[in-house]
Design a protein around this motif. Structure first.
Motif, PDB file in Angstrom:
ATOM      1  N   LEU A  34      44.511  67.440  59.780  1.00 39.89           N
ATOM      2  CA  LEU A  34      44.404  68.467  60.086  1.00 39.89           C
ATOM      3  C   LEU A  34      45.565  69.838  59.910  1.00 39.89           C
ATOM      4  N   LYS A  35      45.866  70.488  59.686  1.00 37.17           N
ATOM      5  CA  LYS A  35      46.874  71.412  60.076  1.00 37.17           C
ATOM      6  C   LYS A  35      47.123  71.728  61.466  1.00 37.17           C
ATOM      7  N   GLY A  37      46.195  73.541  64.762  1.00 37.94           N
ATOM      8  CA  GLY A  37      46.761  75.205  65.415  1.00 37.94           C
ATOM      9  C   GLY A  37      46.449  75.143  66.714  1.00 37.94           C
ATOM     10  N   ARG A  38      45.258  76.239  67.215  1.00 38.15           N
ATOM     11  CA  ARG A  38      44.342  75.904  68.696  1.00 38.15           C
ATOM     12  C   ARG A  38      43.576  75.555  68.549  1.00 38.15           C
ATOM     13  N   TRP A  58      49.203  70.519  68.322  1.00 36.19           N
ATOM     14  CA  TRP A  58      48.314  71.752  68.489  1.00 36.19           C
ATOM     15  C   TRP A  58      48.711  72.096  70.173  1.00 36.19           C
ATOM     16  N   ASP A 103      40.895  76.720  65.948  1.00 34.39           N
ATOM     17  CA  ASP A 103      40.693  75.883  64.832  1.00 34.39           C
ATOM     18  C   ASP A 103      40.237  74.798  64.770  1.00 34.39           C
ATOM     19  N   VAL A 129      34.765  78.833  67.419  1.00 30.71           N
ATOM     20  CA  VAL A 129      35.702  78.074  65.593  1.00 30.71           C
ATOM     21  C   VAL A 129      35.718  79.286  64.670  1.00 30.71           C
ATOM     22  N   ALA A 130      37.243  79.095  64.505  1.00 34.02           N
ATOM     23  CA  ALA A 130      37.347  80.076  63.614  1.00 34.02           C
ATOM     24  C   ALA A 130      37.491  79.869  62.029  1.00 34.02           C
ATOM     25  N   GLY A 132      37.412  78.720  58.622  1.00 34.27           N
ATOM     26  CA  GLY A 132      38.203  77.460  58.004  1.00 34.27           C
ATOM     27  C   GLY A 132      38.717  76.147  59.080  1.00 34.27           C
ATOM     28  N   GLY A 133      37.960  76.612  60.669  1.00 33.79           N
ATOM     29  CA  GLY A 133      37.935  75.431  61.484  1.00 33.79           C
ATOM     30  C   GLY A 133      37.250  74.737  61.647  1.00 33.79           C
ATOM     31  N   ARG A 203      32.768  72.213  59.454  1.00 32.02           N
ATOM     32  CA  ARG A 203      33.292  73.183  58.795  1.00 32.02           C
ATOM     33  C   ARG A 203      32.879  74.967  58.479  1.00 32.02           C
TER      34      ARG A 203
END
Length: 206
Positions: A34-35, A37-38, A58, A103, A129-130, A132-133, A203
């Motif tokens: 995963l990219k 993020g938070r 992260w 994320d 969860v955002a 895309g998260g 997701r």
């Protein structure tokens, strides 16, 4: 001090370290591609997962009910130079939940012999969860081979039963994983064994 908090403070006071300090295998497997993020680590304990996530880029909020566990996590974060990427908060998740969206929200073995309002916690986790998260929930699916007889008599929830406790609320979700998975492990006295876990990875699309 609540009975629940007292339970965990007594548990952590038994030894200088309760957990291995290593990242949980399934979290590492899910989070690695995963990219960064938070991230929110629920029941972070002494910080094994929280610090691994921070080391991999992260920004992490780690929450736990035990001040002792959080102090150990903070000391380790300082030692590794990760304090600027980690926020540690004392929280009774059955009563309150961190603000914000993330994320990645991780609940690794959020199981307890004392009161734990998992339905409330999981519903709040899903809301956090955002788009895309990812939400990852990992539970013990069976007792370890070396566990005492009373633990083997305990009925563990199935994957479907755990999924049924997660109120996803509004929005669309993609089920990435919902399986029983196995891993090799070593018991407290050096025993070798295979452990079974429920692994749920969702997701949020919107």
């Amino acid at each position: 001090m609540t009975d629940v908090k007292q339970h965990w403070e007594e548990r952590y006071s038994q030894r200088d370290r309760i957990w291995s300090g290593h990242v949980n295998r399934w979290l590492a497997e899910v989070a690695a591609p995963l990219k960064p993020g938070r991230a929110l680590d629920l029941g972070c304990g002494e910080g094994g997962d929280t610090l691994w996530l921070a080391e991999h880029g992260w920004e992490v909020v780690g929450v736990d009910i035990s001040d002792t566990a959080l102090r150990r996590a903070a000391e380790e974060a300082d030692k590794r130079g990760l304090a600027d990427r980690v926020q540690l908060r004392q929280t009774d998740l059955s009563a309150s939940f961190p603000d914000g969206v993330f994320d990645l929200v991780s609940a690794q073995f959020l199981q307890s012999m004392v009161h734990l309002d998992r339905e409330r916690i999981f519903a709040a986790a899903a809301r956090a969860v955002a788009p895309g998260g990812v939400l990852i929930v990992v539970d013990h699916a069976a007792a370890p081979p070396w566990a005492p007889p009373e633990v083997h008599e305990h009925r563990f929830s199935t994957v479907d039963e755990v999924l049924a406790t997660i109120d996803l609320g509004e929005g669309s979700w993609e089920r990435l994983r919902a399986d029983v998975v196995e891993r090799d492990a070593t018991g407290p006295d050096g025993q070798s064994g295979v452990l079974s876990d429920n692994l749920i990875v969702l997701r949020r699309s919107t």
